[in-house]
Design an enzyme around this catalytic site. Sequence first.
Site, PDB file in Angstrom:
ATOM      1  N   GLU A 174      25.610 -25.689  19.411  1.00 26.80           N
ATOM      2  CA  GLU A 174      25.394 -25.114  20.754  1.00 26.80           C
ATOM      3  C   GLU A 174      26.659 -25.218  21.599  1.00 26.80           C
ATOM      4  O   GLU A 174      26.642 -25.759  22.716  1.00 26.80           O
ATOM      5  CB  GLU A 174      24.189 -25.775  21.443  1.00 26.80           C
ATOM      6  N   TYR A 240      13.731 -21.669  20.675  1.00 28.53           N
ATOM      7  CA  TYR A 240      12.527 -22.484  20.827  1.00 28.53           C
ATOM      8  C   TYR A 240      11.414 -21.658  21.472  1.00 28.53           C
ATOM      9  O   TYR A 240      11.675 -20.811  22.339  1.00 28.53           O
ATOM     10  CB  TYR A 240      12.813 -23.699  21.721  1.00 28.53           C
ATOM     11  N   GLU A 296      17.561 -24.656  14.419  1.00 28.34           N
ATOM     12  CA  GLU A 296      16.641 -25.287  15.371  1.00 28.34           C
ATOM     13  C   GLU A 296      15.584 -24.266  15.770  1.00 28.34           C
ATOM     14  O   GLU A 296      15.923 -23.192  16.300  1.00 28.34           O
ATOM     15  CB  GLU A 296      17.373 -25.789  16.624  1.00 28.34           C
ATOM     16  N   GLN A 345      11.585 -31.247  15.611  1.00 31.52           N
ATOM     17  CA  GLN A 345      12.329 -32.144  14.747  1.00 31.52           C
ATOM     18  C   GLN A 345      11.376 -32.922  13.851  1.00 31.52           C
ATOM     19  O   GLN A 345      10.175 -32.814  14.023  1.00 31.52           O
ATOM     20  CB  GLN A 345      13.144 -33.082  15.597  1.00 31.52           C
TER      21      GLN A 345
HETATM   22  O1  AHR Z   1      16.323 -30.296  19.574  1.00 34.33           O
HETATM   23  C1  AHR Z   1      16.652 -30.720  20.857  1.00 34.33           C
HETATM   24  C2  AHR Z   1      17.938 -30.079  21.393  1.00 34.33           C
HETATM   25  O2  AHR Z   1      17.745 -28.709  21.538  1.00 34.33           O
HETATM   26  C3  AHR Z   1      19.140 -30.157  20.503  1.00 34.33           C
HETATM   27  O3  AHR Z   1      19.808 -31.364  20.619  1.00 34.33           O
HETATM   28  C4  AHR Z   1      19.988 -29.036  20.989  1.00 34.33           C
HETATM   29  O4  AHR Z   1      20.824 -28.512  20.005  1.00 34.33           O
HETATM   30  C5  AHR Z   1      18.967 -28.041  21.508  1.00 34.33           C
HETATM   31  O5  AHR Z   1      19.282 -27.610  22.792  1.00 34.33           O
END
Ligand code: AHR
Length: 492
Positions: A174, A240, A296, A345
Amino acid sequence: MTVNLRINADVPVHRISKYLYGHFAEHLGRCIYEGLWVGEDSPVPNTDGIRNDVVSALKELKIPVLRWPGGCFADEYHWKDGIGRPEERKRMINTHWGGVVEDNRFGTHEFFRLCELLECEPYICGNVGSGTVQEMAEWVEYMTFDGESPMAALREENGQKEPWKLKYFGVGNENWGCGGNMRPEYYSDLYRRYQTYARNYGDNRLYKVAGGANIDDYHWTEVLMRESGRFMDGLSLHYYTIPGSWEEKRSALGFEADEWFETMKKSLYMDELITRHSAIMDQYDPERRVGLIIDEWGTWFLSEPGTNPGFLYQQNTLRDALVAGIHLNIFQKHSGRVHMANLAQMVNVLQALILTEGEQMLLTPTYHVLNMYKVHQDNDLLEVAYDSPVYSLGGDQIPQLSVTASRDEAGKLYVSICNLSHVDGACLKVAVDGLQAGSVTGQILTHKDLDAHNTFQSPDNVAPVPYNGATLKDGLLTCELPPACVAVLTLE
Ligand code: AHR
């Protein structure tokens, strides 16, 4: 509602990379410490400090690859702080995640030990944001150099004579945000420079992943591919699923149907993101040599009340199970370009597979979906033709069904189905070309409550059960599905 589907078992579309089933463990909250690592002296049964219960549950999933140490943490991590005698390791503040003390007890050696126990490959993310080229170069040398070199000698001094095998290596994380707030032009140049010194030693060959775009930042992908595409093996993408907004997140529990619907819709958005980022990559890499690495993904809700908000600890419900199923179906469909994906995660953080509390551990609905879907790993994806019924709420519409199918080497066929609707069931009539199926078996995950979840008091509240809603007659498969479910069927 009856839906007709046709699966073509004769024509494989592409191989479903097992790496789509990858995971991510960051030094964040209770993921590494407590979740995976308890230390050799802990009352929690462990092997070299790593929890036995968690490892044995994770091994079931056939995890192919694990990304570490971050995340945002990666661009603040200085690997030399995490080697050598544990009691002498430097203590630092984990400024990103809760401002807690990080004593570096879990470092490179412990991570490779974890991968060994999980029987998975490591994926290490190096530090571009606050680290030097030399630091990154030396880490690669430390991990992979076979022979006489300063870093190989240091590794041996720390108890590891043989180099480890390391393929997947991320050059920053990121870098548009927590990894340095860079512009793509600037990061692209840095990427070219840093990756130059991440060498291939002996027969070890690195697969270098450039830090990719945030969600729909197509400009980032454009610049990276144009300027640095030829220096990379993979380009990452992070997305996300966040009902509400980044600023106003919603609770993991106690939501209404509108938030369920919004979450489904936002999960399906991954399809568009991959399609559009892939189209840019296709312009510069028509052979599809460079993989899109979705390292992610997952849900992001408000942290559980009473927990440190910087620890990102959230409950995991039937809704997360659907999110997982939808994403895996999308990744499988795009496996020609998407070479890897890593759920965020592994334990106790965001869309976790496992939650722990002291000596206790539970498997989340997301864990169960990954377990049901593992049958697809390394199979041939098959074409599935169907017109999904529409799922509507509040004037908005999305497809009600998400379906993929694959065939393994032995000829068994697997169909994974998500019914997104919280109210409507579905009756599927599935014709399969190229397979005379004699039997159908399967598993289904569902519940009457949309926010059903597992607790330490009731760890099996949401768990898969044998699916007996499918019948085969004259080669035609009929499946009756309840609302809000994930099912995986085997035909042979
Ligand atoms: O997964 C949590 C965070 O989300 C990670 O550290 C980052 O890469 C993303 O913004």
